[in-house]
Structures are given as C-alpha cells and as structure tokens.
Design a protein around this motif. Structure first.
Motif, PDB file in Angstrom:
ATOM      1  N   SER A  19       0.834  -1.207   0.000  1.00 12.09           N
ATOM      2  CA  SER A  19       0.000   0.000   0.000  1.00 12.09           C
ATOM      3  C   SER A  19       0.863   1.248   0.000  1.00 12.09           C
ATOM      4  N   LYS A  20       0.517   2.195  -0.870  1.00 17.36           N
ATOM      5  CA  LYS A  20       1.199   3.490  -0.851  1.00 17.36           C
ATOM      6  C   LYS A  20       0.803   4.204   0.433  1.00 17.36           C
ATOM      7  N   PRO A  21       1.727   4.967   1.008  1.00 15.81           N
ATOM      8  CA  PRO A  21       1.382   5.697   2.233  1.00 15.81           C
ATOM      9  C   PRO A  21       0.362   6.799   1.955  1.00 15.81           C
ATOM     10  N   LEU A  22      -0.394   7.146   2.998  1.00 17.55           N
ATOM     11  CA  LEU A  22      -1.411   8.194   2.844  1.00 17.55           C
ATOM     12  C   LEU A  22      -0.787   9.570   2.682  1.00 17.55           C
ATOM     13  N   VAL A  23       0.408   9.763   3.249  1.00 23.53           N
ATOM     14  CA  VAL A  23       1.109  11.041   3.113  1.00 23.53           C
ATOM     15  C   VAL A  23       2.494  10.782   2.530  1.00 23.53           C
ATOM     16  N   GLY A  24       3.000  11.776   1.875  1.00 25.73           N
ATOM     17  CA  GLY A  24       4.340  11.671   1.317  1.00 25.73           C
ATOM     18  C   GLY A  24       4.303  11.395  -0.174  1.00 25.73           C
ATOM     19  N   ALA A  25       5.190  12.044  -0.872  1.00 24.60           N
ATOM     20  CA  ALA A  25       5.273  11.893  -2.325  1.00 24.60           C
ATOM     21  C   ALA A  25       6.329  10.847  -2.665  1.00 24.60           C
ATOM     22  N   PRO A  26       6.157  10.170  -3.793  1.00 27.92           N
ATOM     23  CA  PRO A  26       7.171   9.194  -4.199  1.00 27.92           C
ATOM     24  C   PRO A  26       8.415   9.893  -4.753  1.00 27.92           C
ATOM     25  N   LEU A  27       9.514   9.169  -4.747  1.00 26.38           N
ATOM     26  CA  LEU A  27      10.714   9.622  -5.444  1.00 26.38           C
ATOM     27  C   LEU A  27      10.552   9.187  -6.895  1.00 26.38           C
ATOM     28  N   THR A  28      10.901  10.060  -7.829  1.00 27.62           N
ATOM     29  CA  THR A  28      10.583   9.774  -9.234  1.00 27.62           C
ATOM     30  C   THR A  28      11.680  10.164 -10.221  1.00 27.62           C
ATOM     31  N   THR A  29      12.895  10.423  -9.761  1.00 29.87           N
ATOM     32  CA  THR A  29      13.929  10.925 -10.669  1.00 29.87           C
ATOM     33  C   THR A  29      14.517   9.864 -11.590  1.00 29.87           C
ATOM     34  N   GLY A  30      14.383   8.585 -11.206  1.00 31.42           N
ATOM     35  CA  GLY A  30      15.023   7.518 -11.968  1.00 31.42           C
ATOM     36  C   GLY A  30      16.397   7.176 -11.449  1.00 31.42           C
ATOM     37  N   SER A  31      16.899   7.992 -10.545  1.00 28.26           N
ATOM     38  CA  SER A  31      18.177   7.737  -9.872  1.00 28.26           C
ATOM     39  C   SER A  31      18.090   8.367  -8.478  1.00 28.26           C
ATOM     40  N   ASP A  32      17.288   7.732  -7.637  1.00 28.69           N
ATOM     41  CA  ASP A  32      16.990   8.300  -6.321  1.00 28.69           C
ATOM     42  C   ASP A  32      17.943   7.763  -5.268  1.00 28.69           C
ATOM     43  N   GLU A  33      18.662   8.669  -4.609  1.00 27.14           N
ATOM     44  CA  GLU A  33      19.578   8.260  -3.546  1.00 27.14           C
ATOM     45  C   GLU A  33      18.931   8.557  -2.201  1.00 27.14           C
ATOM     46  N   ILE A  34      18.946   7.543  -1.341  1.00 27.83           N
ATOM     47  CA  ILE A  34      18.368   7.673  -0.008  1.00 27.83           C
ATOM     48  C   ILE A  34      19.470   7.411   1.016  1.00 27.83           C
ATOM     49  N   PRO A  35      19.886   8.451   1.745  1.00 30.29           N
ATOM     50  CA  PRO A  35      20.884   8.239   2.797  1.00 30.29           C
ATOM     51  C   PRO A  35      20.255   7.483   3.969  1.00 30.29           C
ATOM     52  N   LEU A  36      20.996   6.564   4.527  1.00 29.11           N
ATOM     53  CA  LEU A  36      20.536   5.802   5.688  1.00 29.11           C
ATOM     54  C   LEU A  36      21.020   6.528   6.934  1.00 29.11           C
ATOM     55  N   LYS A  37      20.117   7.272   7.557  1.00 30.64           N
ATOM     56  CA  LYS A  37      20.477   8.175   8.651  1.00 30.64           C
ATOM     57  C   LYS A  37      20.189   7.606  10.029  1.00 30.64           C
ATOM     58  N   THR A  38      19.319   6.599  10.124  1.00 30.96           N
ATOM     59  CA  THR A  38      18.945   6.047  11.429  1.00 30.96           C
ATOM     60  C   THR A  38      18.958   4.520  11.370  1.00 30.96           C
ATOM     61  N   THR A  39      19.054   3.921  12.541  1.00 27.52           N
ATOM     62  CA  THR A  39      19.042   2.466  12.626  1.00 27.52           C
ATOM     63  C   THR A  39      17.620   1.935  12.529  1.00 27.52           C
ATOM     64  N   GLY A  40      17.520   0.646  12.281  1.00 28.63           N
ATOM     65  CA  GLY A  40      16.230  -0.025  12.280  1.00 28.63           C
ATOM     66  C   GLY A  40      15.847  -0.557  10.918  1.00 28.63           C
ATOM     67  N   ARG A  41      14.628  -1.071  10.850  1.00 24.43           N
ATOM     68  CA  ARG A  41      14.098  -1.622   9.605  1.00 24.43           C
ATOM     69  C   ARG A  41      13.657  -0.486   8.694  1.00 24.43           C
ATOM     70  N   LYS A  42      13.900  -0.657   7.406  1.00 24.90           N
ATOM     71  CA  LYS A  42      13.508   0.317   6.385  1.00 24.90           C
ATOM     72  C   LYS A  42      12.794  -0.454   5.278  1.00 24.90           C
ATOM     73  N   TRP A  43      11.650   0.059   4.855  1.00 27.36           N
ATOM     74  CA  TRP A  43      10.834  -0.594   3.840  1.00 27.36           C
ATOM     75  C   TRP A  43      10.616   0.351   2.669  1.00 27.36           C
ATOM     76  N   TYR A  44      10.734  -0.191   1.449  1.00 22.64           N
ATOM     77  CA  TYR A  44      10.545   0.593   0.231  1.00 22.64           C
ATOM     78  C   TYR A  44       9.709  -0.216  -0.757  1.00 22.64           C
ATOM     79  N   ILE A  45       8.815   0.468  -1.466  1.00 18.64           N
ATOM     80  CA  ILE A  45       8.015  -0.193  -2.489  1.00 18.64           C
ATOM     81  C   ILE A  45       7.925   0.691  -3.724  1.00 18.64           C
ATOM     82  N   CYS A  46       7.588   0.074  -4.852  1.00 19.99           N
ATOM     83  CA  CYS A  46       7.212   0.837  -6.041  1.00 19.99           C
ATOM     84  C   CYS A  46       5.712   1.031  -5.954  1.00 19.99           C
TER      85      CYS A  46
END
Length: 159
Positions: free
Chosen positions: A73-100
């Motif tokens: 499910s897409k989140p209710l808030v927040g926009a998707p990343l759409t550049t085709g080359s999206d870099e996401i820095p890992l700033k905090t510990t824990g589980r991270k989930w990503y979907i298309c």
C-alpha cells in the motif's frame, strides 16, 4: 607523535567508510526481481546510502512502514521519489521498507526491506588457533605489521 600512531592503531580497525548500494545492482529497481536475495550477505549501516536506478516514468520509490510493505500500500502522506536515480541516505538504525507505487509492481516483487545498524559495535575478531593455518589471520597480522613498521620508522626519526 607516538600518541598519534597509537591512536590510529586502535581506531583504524573500527573505521568503516560509507557504502553506496545500487539497489538490484545492474538490474536496478524493477519488478520481477528478488530483492530478498539481493540483500543476502549485505550489511547496511548509518551513513551508507541506497540508490534506486530505473527508467523515469516507469517506476517510483515510496518509503513505507511494515504494514504498508506487507500490503503493498502506498502511504497516505508523502510523495514518491521519481527521478530515476533516487539516492536515499541511511540516517537512522532499524528496519527500512521501500516499495514501487506503480499499480501491480509491488505485488510483482518490487519491494525492498533492509535493517540498518549503527556500526559502532564491530564484531569481535575471531581468535586464530595454530591449527587453522596462517591464512585465516593474515589480515589482522598484516595490519599489526603495518602499525609496527610505522612505529619503527617514526622511532628512527625521533632518536
């Protein structure tokens, strides 16, 4: 000077440079790919980053929570990343989930879950026993030898 060398000898084994992980390697961010297998054997740390490469307009990246991940499910808030080359820095510990968020893509496997560690508690080195052979301790021995050479060279200049 000796204090500097001693500090480097203590800190050098624990210093880790940040890594940039290209999600899916050469395949990139795409459907019908096994991202669970892709993550196998990888360790993600705070300071590392993920890069999602894909054809712009064909896919996107949403950071989601565990429930949205399981339900695709897409989140209710927040926009998707759409550049085709999206870099996401890992700033905090824990589980991270990503979907298309493109319809049907998550259900076709285009989703990623990782666990990020802080990296401060490096695992203790495995003791080397005489029966395991010289090769198993060669990295540690090489590091110790390098420190001894540096200390020896500096000692020649100090006296």
């Amino acid at each position: 000077m000796i204090a500097v060398v001693a500090a480097l000898a203590v800190l050098a084994p624990t210093m880790v440079s940040a890594k940039q992980y290209v999600v899916g390697d050469g395949k990139g961010w795409t459907k019908d790919f096994d991202y669970t297998t892709w993550t196998a054997g990888k360790q993600f740390f705070v300071g590392d980053s993920l890069v999602f490469n894909y054809a712009q307009g064909s896919h996107n990246v949403f950071k989601v929570n565990g429930t949205d991940f399981l339900q695709c499910s897409k989140p209710l808030v927040g926009a998707p990343l759409t550049t085709g080359s999206d870099e996401i820095p890992l700033k905090t510990t824990g589980r991270k989930w990503y979907i298309c968020g493109v319809s049907g893509h998550c259900a076709s496997g285009q989703k990623l879950v990782i666990t990020v560690s802080d990296g401060s508690a490096a695992p203790a080195p495995t003791p080397v026993s005489p029966s395991t052979g010289a090769a198993s301790g060669s990295i540690i021995n090489a590091g110790a030898a390098a420190v001894m050479v540096v200390v020896g060279v500096l000692g020649m200049f100090m006296f």
